[in-house]
Scaffold this active site. Sequence first.
Site: not given
Ligand code: GLA
Length: 358
Positions: A164, A152, A114, A29-30
């Site tokens: 994503d 996006e 969301g 994540e991130h």
């Molecule tokens: C959102 C963003 C992704 C990613 C996640 C965190 O989903 O769209 O690109 O950075 O947050 O992992």
Amino acid sequence: MTGGTFESVFGAPPEAVGQAPGRVNLLGEHTDYNDGFVLPIAIAQQTRVSVRRNAGPEFRLHAAELDQAVRFTLDAPPAPHFATYVYGCLVQAQGAGAQVPPLDIHVASDVPMGVGLSSSAALEVATLRALRTLLSLDFDDVLIAQLAQRAEIEQAGVRCGILDQMASSLADTRRALLLDTRSLERRFVDLPAGCEILVLDSGVPRALAESGYNARRAECEAAAARLGVASLREVTDPQLLDSLPDPLRRRARHVLTENARVLKAATSSSALDFGELMNASHASLRDDYEVSVAPLDRLVELLQEHPGVYGARLTGAGFGGACVALCREGEWQAIADAVLADYAASGHAGRILVPAPA
Ligand code: GLA
């Protein structure tokens, strides 16, 4: 489902249809906007985009679940936010060489919106797939993900990484997708035997998600600049982080440790080890990256305490939204019932997102 079918809205059947799934990120994540590693899996819920050429000059877009309709041309973005994702994909496809004619476009989706399951990426990828079929474009799945990400960022105004869109375009529902977001090298990884995935919505809207997300990105960029590297992916020795001031040090530490967790999970066949890595990921997102909120911590804690759960963490950008748990096979329903009852007792209303409700 509200809002009618393509045919009931536009009076004729579609010429082409594109479908794409949402995703749940198991680990990583991130890390994507730091050129790092991610480990998503597709979910059963999908978005379906149906298209048909119209006589022009406008595009007519109808979103069934939102019960919203909008008309636009490619000269100016439409006002409703959901429509900017579709518009962005049309503009990006045009930029990549497609001759996009005015279209009637219908969107139907059961991807929860969301909550961190990538409903926007599913919409983008499904739109580009419908266009690919309609116009016989030679766009491959990676190019589709790249165009979707650009839409996006440039048209919808969200500075996301590519997690994503790659997941929606390339992941499947049975195996996780190990993706290097720098090279886009990837391979499928089996989940540990005897496991299944449960995703619960905390019921907390992701209110600060956008500002918080951009702030974290900026902190990572500042940390990388101070360390003299193009991205935090280049740093593998945690000791180098000692020179950073707080909170940059903790932000960077999350990215480094999270990348390591993804790589470790991808080679681990043990559910216990995989679960431990998920628990550690949550702690890191909560303490170092500071993207959790109290109800989400509570829900994750309840999951982690359940004997049928190997590990649990928030999933997606955080600041609310969903959490994912690795559960003992056959037990997700009992786990969800028990955990959601305890969560309700602490004053919150959660719900099951994955497996998809029948
Ligand atoms: C959102 C963003 C992704 C990613 C996640 C965190 O989903 O769209 O690109 O950075 O947050 O992992």
